[in-house]
Design an enzyme around this catalytic site. Structure first.
Site, short mmCIF file in Angstrom:
data_model
loop_
_atom_site.label_atom_id
_atom_site.label_comp_id
_atom_site.label_asym_id
_atom_site.label_seq_id
_atom_site.Cartn_x
_atom_site.Cartn_y
_atom_site.Cartn_z
N CYS A 338 0.83 -1.20 0.00
CA CYS A 338 0.00 0.00 0.00
C CYS A 338 0.88 1.26 0.00
CB CYS A 338 -0.96 -0.04 1.18
SG CYS A 338 -2.40 1.03 0.98
N HIS A 435 -3.74 -5.56 0.94
CA HIS A 435 -3.45 -5.92 2.33
C HIS A 435 -3.88 -7.37 2.57
CE1 HIS A 435 -2.39 -1.97 3.87
NE2 HIS A 435 -3.43 -1.45 3.24
#
Length: 498
Positions: A338, A435
């Protein structure tokens, strides 16, 4: 409304989250329809949850996701209606019922709390509907009387919802008698009457040695003890919510593969590393500011960040950019997750000032990509597939920004038919917005093969479930759970199987 009890703490990090999760699992094991609730949370470890009545999904604290798992129910945004995600030392992003509602400095946020209480109570009604028992987690401490006037997280909520309170004290940090007695002393009488008793948490050794301590607390407060909980080693197998725990994860015993993770100031969703930490042959080292990335690390993972540009500046201030370049020259591998993915590119631009001041900065340059922050935030659970190893993946996305560039022609995953991530030409550096990447046992096994390490043999999710069951068993043994659950007010208890 359902029965409810609320655990508040004498301070932060006293173990409320784990106790609530354990009690949720214990209640579920008794056949009760139990739900978690936390009116206000402050954490950059977020999870994706359903927004009832809408097609989209929103954000809640990772702890409430875990507690919903303990209850055996899907999480919803109403389980944590107000989530504060710190972006700087003085300000946070405000998420209300799953959606970003703006940003505010700490002082300005205090003035907003009156309006936020309406959302809290709306969510409270939703969570309680159809439940036998709701177990509520407070935030910080009710002894923060300077914040009491507009409180929505502790006694302000408990009194508004008429929920009895159990105070949790952490004996491991010392001073637990003073912490509990001091809380009793400074609470207003109306708040003090909400407290039904207390729990001593994180005790090591012979519990009988604290009998005189219990007697002293009883004399000072008149509150009853619901029991003393021993140090729960199983808690280390659960996802952590607060970055304070990273100080305890800075080192470990030497193992075949060392994974270095820089502790960014606004680190987010660092529980992405938990499945690697659970691997017997993997040592995960969280590197604190002021320390260098270890030269013997085989892998560096740059985790998520709530403020990519600010954390990129901190990365350089710590000299980690030089360490990372040296790691790369040695042939080491790098994964960016991310915000970490965004940092690995050539440039990060924030033209709208979404994370602070508008501007653009040079990235670390290990991937040929550029990121532009955009107002639309991606928040969703996903099913994906690893394009490197051809195995299924599950996880979630929570991010701002669009990343494009030549290395995106070698994506990391396919998510709902869409390519995600980027890989360097030699395959040793890659980044992704996914994630939970390492949570896939099959992917983890294939990934670790590149380091000559055998992994993926453990079912990570099953390990979390087993830890919850073990903690629930401990609480049934060491706490008077019958008395705790009987505190809950209004309604009648029903069995899940009734």
């Amino acid at each position: 409304m359902a029965h409810a009890i609320m655990l508040q703490g004498t301070g932060s990090d006293v173990g409320k989250t784990v106790l609530v999760a354990g009690l949720c699992r214990a209640a579920r094991n008794r056949g009760l329809k139990v739900r978690p609730f936390k009116p206000q949370n402050m954490s950059n470890n977020a999870a994706v949850a359903a927004i009832p009545g809408e097609a989209g999904e929103g954000e809640i604290g990772r702890a409430q996701w875990l507690q919903a798992l303990a209850c055996g129910v899907p999480p919803t945004v109403h389980m944590n209606p107000v989530l504060l995600k710190p972006q700087s030392d003085i300000g946070s992003q405000i998420v209300v019922q799953g959606r970003v509602a703006g940003r505010a400095a700490a002082r300005d946020y205090q003035a907003l709390k009156g309006r936020l209480m309406d959302a809290v109570m709306d969510s409270w009604a939703y969570v309680g509907e159809g439940a036998d028992l709701v177990i509520v987690e407070g935030a910080g401490s009710p002894a923060e009387i300077n914040l009491r006037d507009r409180d929505i997280a502790n006694m302000g909520f408990a009194r508004r919802a008429n929920v009895p309170v159990v105070l949790v004290g952490d004996i491991d940090r010392g001073g637990v008698i003073a912490a509990i007695a001091g809380t009793h002393l400074i609470l207003a009488e109306e708040d003090r009457r909400m407290v039904a008793g207390y729990i001593i948490n994180k005790f090591r050794g012979d519990v009988s040695l604290f009998d005189e301590g219990i007697a002293a607390i009883d004399r000072f407060t008149g509150w009853r003890s619901f029991g003393t909980v021993p140090w729960l080693s199983e808690a280390a197998r659960l996802p952590s919510e607060d970055s304070v725990v990273l100080e305890r994860l800075a080192g470990g015993s030497a193992k075949p593969l060392k994974v270095a993770v820089p502790m960014l100031p606004r680190i987010a969703n660092f529980d992405d590393l938990d499945p690697l930490r659970a691997e017997p042959q993997v040592e995960v080292v969280f590197v604190p500011p002021g320390s260098r990335l270890p030269a013997d690390a085989g892998l560096v993972v740059i985790p998520g960040s709530k403020s990519t540009i600010a954390d990129l500046a901190a990365f350089r201030q710590n000299g980690w950019d030089s360490d990372l370049a040296a790691h790369r020259r040695r042939g080491g591998r790098i994964v960016g997750l991310c915000g970490g993915y965004q940092m690995l590119g050539r440039r990060v631009s924030d033209p709208h000032g979404l994370e602070g001041g508008a501007g653009a900065v040079e990235g670390l340059g290990h991937l040929d990509v550029e990121t532009v922050m955009e107002p639309e935030k991606s928040v969703r659970n996903v099913h994906a597939r690893s394009l490197h190893h051809d195995v299924p993946l599950t996880g979630y996305e929570i991010h701002l920004g669009r990343t494009e560039g030549a290395d995106c022609l070698r994506p990391v995953a396919e998510i709902d038919g869409r390519a995600d991530g980027a890989t360097s030409p030699d395959g040793k550096v890659y980044g992704t917005y996914l994630h939970g990447l390492f949570g896939s046992d099959a992917f983890r096994a294939r990934f670790l093969e590149a380091f000559g390490v055998v992994g993926g043999g453990t079912d990570y999710r099953a390990g979390v479930e087993a830890a919850l069951d073990a903690i629930a068993d401990h609480l049934e043994t060491h706490l008077d759970c019958d008395a705790l659950f009987s505190l809950a007010r209004s309604g009648g208890l029903r069995s899940e199987t009734a």
